[in-house]
Every structure is written in structure tokens, then in C-alpha cells.
Write a protein that holds these residues in place. Structure first.
Motif, PDB file in Angstrom:
ATOM      1  N   GLU A  11      -8.553  50.910   9.294  1.00 21.16           N
ATOM      2  CA  GLU A  11      -9.710  50.660   9.621  1.00 21.16           C
ATOM      3  C   GLU A  11     -10.664  51.864  10.274  1.00 21.16           C
ATOM      4  O   GLU A  11     -11.642  52.054  10.027  1.00 21.16           O
ATOM      5  N   ALA A  12      -9.681  52.536  10.901  1.00 22.62           N
ATOM      6  CA  ALA A  12     -10.300  53.807  11.737  1.00 22.62           C
ATOM      7  C   ALA A  12     -10.694  54.885  10.635  1.00 22.62           C
ATOM      8  O   ALA A  12     -11.517  55.561  10.954  1.00 22.62           O
ATOM      9  N   LEU A  15     -13.882  55.573   9.374  1.00 24.72           N
ATOM     10  CA  LEU A  15     -15.139  55.659  10.573  1.00 24.72           C
ATOM     11  C   LEU A  15     -15.131  57.216  10.836  1.00 24.72           C
ATOM     12  O   LEU A  15     -15.882  57.754  11.483  1.00 24.72           O
ATOM     13  N   HIS A  59     -10.216  51.303  19.723  1.00 30.04           N
ATOM     14  CA  HIS A  59     -11.528  51.133  18.992  1.00 30.04           C
ATOM     15  C   HIS A  59     -12.535  51.915  19.779  1.00 30.04           C
ATOM     16  O   HIS A  59     -13.456  52.596  19.111  1.00 30.04           O
ATOM     17  N   ASN A  60     -12.614  51.947  21.081  1.00 28.78           N
ATOM     18  CA  ASN A  60     -13.501  52.882  21.986  1.00 28.78           C
ATOM     19  C   ASN A  60     -13.309  54.290  21.603  1.00 28.78           C
ATOM     20  O   ASN A  60     -14.259  55.005  21.519  1.00 28.78           O
ATOM     21  N   VAL A  62     -12.104  55.711  19.039  1.00 30.84           N
ATOM     22  CA  VAL A  62     -12.267  55.955  17.547  1.00 30.84           C
ATOM     23  C   VAL A  62     -13.816  55.956  17.392  1.00 30.84           C
ATOM     24  O   VAL A  62     -14.510  57.009  16.920  1.00 30.84           O
ATOM     25  N   ARG A  63     -14.598  54.985  18.118  1.00 27.53           N
ATOM     26  CA  ARG A  63     -16.120  55.161  18.221  1.00 27.53           C
ATOM     27  C   ARG A  63     -16.682  56.513  18.688  1.00 27.53           C
ATOM     28  O   ARG A  63     -17.429  56.982  18.242  1.00 27.53           O
ATOM     29  N   GLN A  64     -16.050  56.862  19.841  1.00 29.77           N
ATOM     30  CA  GLN A  64     -16.539  58.215  20.682  1.00 29.77           C
ATOM     31  C   GLN A  64     -16.399  59.291  19.566  1.00 29.77           C
ATOM     32  O   GLN A  64     -16.887  60.264  19.406  1.00 29.77           O
ATOM     33  N   ARG A  65     -15.090  59.354  19.044  1.00 31.93           N
ATOM     34  CA  ARG A  65     -14.822  60.650  18.077  1.00 31.93           C
ATOM     35  C   ARG A  65     -15.759  60.586  16.880  1.00 31.93           C
ATOM     36  O   ARG A  65     -16.151  61.431  16.463  1.00 31.93           O
ATOM     37  N   ALA A  66     -15.932  59.129  16.464  1.00 28.00           N
ATOM     38  CA  ALA A  66     -16.964  59.147  15.323  1.00 28.00           C
ATOM     39  C   ALA A  66     -18.462  59.647  15.564  1.00 28.00           C
ATOM     40  O   ALA A  66     -19.243  60.084  14.728  1.00 28.00           O
ATOM     41  N   GLU A  67     -18.584  59.375  16.834  1.00 28.63           N
ATOM     42  CA  GLU A  67     -20.108  60.175  17.279  1.00 28.63           C
ATOM     43  C   GLU A  67     -19.979  61.538  17.621  1.00 28.63           C
ATOM     44  O   GLU A  67     -21.256  62.203  17.928  1.00 28.63           O
TER      45      GLU A  67
END
Ligand code: SAM
Length: 277
Positions: A11-12, A15, A59-60, A62-67
């Protein structure tokens, strides 16, 4: 995200794909970092269940890396010259092109060095590790960067030979030394806004912005170095790929009798100014 390794990674990956060419590897690094295991362990045990708190933390991240946050700031680790360094957003992430400066510095076999703008301490520590007889003075204007450097100096067991100093360029006047090295901020101010988002939004401006022509700190280094260099000493300064000619001209005005040259990095771009006094 699902609660086993295989599904969490699966799932990551999409993203992360927009921000990296190696989304699977980066997902594995982030998950391995949180679980305290290496990538091989994750690959060997895709069925392993991830505890809910770790999954939320993944999850957190992955979100920061995706940003766009650079991976080393999320794991707190970066590699330079075969050594692992602690990094935080207070320091520049060590760059592979700076290894050219390291190669030249080691080849000079100095017994005493000053590293100006030490940041994470990567150059100073790597020099101390590879030159067991050398004393290295490491200066930075940022106390927060020096706190990171302190951790790296201790991690690599060179605290007795790396002397950290807070100060402006060569203001602390260490030495006399055989060699002055520096990877100073050298991006012209007007170009800082066009750097990739992962650099301009996350790395410290103090580590990047070299003033109107990018040469402000280099000019000051060249002017101040005679006060700390032994007779016959050397300066090695990292420069931008477009700065070779200007840097040589500048060095010749400060050191008309010295041998001045520019060395390319592995990609063949101008990278290091050498002044042999
Ligand atoms: C490009 S970074 C280099 C960091 C590290 N040496 C490396 O190669 O990864 C430049 C460093 O110079 C420091 N710096 C900026 N202005 C300075 C000044 N006037 N005097 C001393 N250090 C300065 C910044 O805080 C930053 O850590």
C-alpha cells in the motif's frame, strides 16, 4: 493500511512512487527503521504482523515522505564516505559529490585540518577516522548543527581529536593548520527558490544560501585563511558546477603566488577549488 509487512509495503509503494525512483526500497527502509530490523528481514518475513502503533507510525512516515521530506530526515541517518551519520533538519544531508573533497583532503595527508561549515560533522569525522594522527577543528555558525556534529563525533569515537567550535567562518582562529577544507553554502540567493522542493522546503537555508553570487562565504574563507594556515598550507573548497572560473579568479586575487586549480567530481563537473599556497 493492512497489518502485515507485505500488505503495508504494497500500500505504501504507490504513495511513494511520485517522489522516488525506488519506492519499494524506501518503503522497506522506513518500515525496517520503525521495526528495528533490516530490509533482508522484512523480505524474508512478509507475513509478519505489525503492531498497531508501529503501523500508525509507518503511515505517518510514508505521508511525510510522499509530501517531499527527504528520507534521511525521517530515519535520522545518512551515509557519507562509508560511514553512517546522524542527521536532523538542522544539518545538510551529506552529498556524494562532497566525497571528491574528501579524496583530495585525504591525499594531502594533513596532520591538522580545519573544516569550515561542518554541519553534521561528516567531513571532519571522516577525516579524523581516516587520518588517525590528525587533529581536526570543526567550525559552524549554527549551534544546532554543532549539537548534531557532537553526536557524530562521539558515535565514531573521535571526540579526542575533533574540536567543535561555534563561529563565523574562520572567526575562532584555530590552528595553525596544514589544510583548510570547506563545503560552504554556495547557491546564489536568487537560485535558492528554484531548488527541488525536498531541498528548499526541508534543508536549512543557512547551509545553502551563498549570497548574491553564491561566493560570499568562499570570498571570506579565502580572505581569512592566511591567519590559520601554516606556510605551504592548502585550501580545498567545494564549489558549484558553474563557479569554477569565478572561484579561480577570486583565489588568484587573494593568492597571486599560489597554485590554483579546480577539480571535477565523478560526473565531470567543476566541484573543488584547490589553493596550494
Ligand atoms: C553546505 S553545508 C555543509 C555541511 C557539511 N560540511 C557537509 O558537507 O555536508 C554548509 C554549512 O555551513 C554552515 N555555515 C553557514 N554560514 C556559515 C558561516 N558564516 N560560518 C560558519 N559556518 C557557516 C551552515 O550552518 C552549514 O552547516
Amino acid at each position: 493500511m493492512s497489518d502485515d509487512v507485505q500488505h503495508a509495503l504494497h500500500e505504501a509503494i504507490p504513495l511513494l512512487a511520485p517522489v522516488t525512483d525506488i519506492p519499494r526500497v524506501e518503503a522497506e527502509i522506513l518500515l525496517g527503521h520503525l521495526l528495528g530490523v533490516n530490509r533482508a528481514m522484512l523480505i524474508a518475513h512478509p507475513e509478519r504482523t505489525i503492531p498497531p502503533d508501529k503501523l500508525a507510525a509507518f503511515h505517518n512516515l510514508v505521508r511525510q515522505r510522499a509530501e517531499g521530506c527527504p528520507l534521511p530526515y525521517l530515519t535520522g541517518r545518512a551515509e557519507f564516505y562509508g560511514l553512517e551519520f546522524h542527521v536532523t533538519p538542522d544539518v545538510l544531508i551529506p552529498r556524494p559529490e562532497t566525497e571528491t573533497l574528501m579524496d583530495l583532503a585525504l591525499a594531502a595527508r594533513p596532520r591538522s585540518v580545519v573544516d569550515v561549515g561542518t554541519g553534521s560533522g561528516c567531513i571532519a569525522v571522516a577525516l579524523a577516522v581516516h587520518l588517525p594522527q590528525a587533529t581536526v577543528y570543526a567550525i559552524d555558525i549554527s549551534p544546532a548543527a554543532l549539537a548534531v556534529a557532537q553526536e557524530n563525533v562521539e558515535r565514531h569515537g573521535v571526540a579526542d581529536r575533533v574540536i567543535l567550535m561555534v563561529g563565523d567562518v574562520l572567526g575562532p582562529r584555530p590552528g595553525p593548520v596544514d589544510l583548510v577544507v570547506s563545503n560552504p553554502p554556495y547557491i546564489p540567493t536568487g537560485e535558492c527558490g528554484s531548488l527541488p522542493l525536498s531541498v528548499r522546503e526541508y534543508e536549512p537555508c543557512l547551509a545553502l544560501d551563498g549570497g548574491p553570487d553564491g561566493l560570499t562565504i568562499i570570498r571570506r574563507l579565502l580572505a581569512q585563511a592566511p591567519a590559520v594556515l601554516r606556510p605551504g598550507g592548502k585550501l580545498l573548497i567545494e564549489i558549484g558546477a558553474e563557479q569554477g572560473e569565478d572561484a579561480v579568479n577570486l583565489a588568484r586575487t587573494f593568492y597571486p603566488k599560489a597554485t590554483v586549480r579546480v577539480h571535477p567530481d565523478l560526473a565531470g563537473r567543476d566541484r573543488v577549488l584547490e589553493v596550494q599556497t
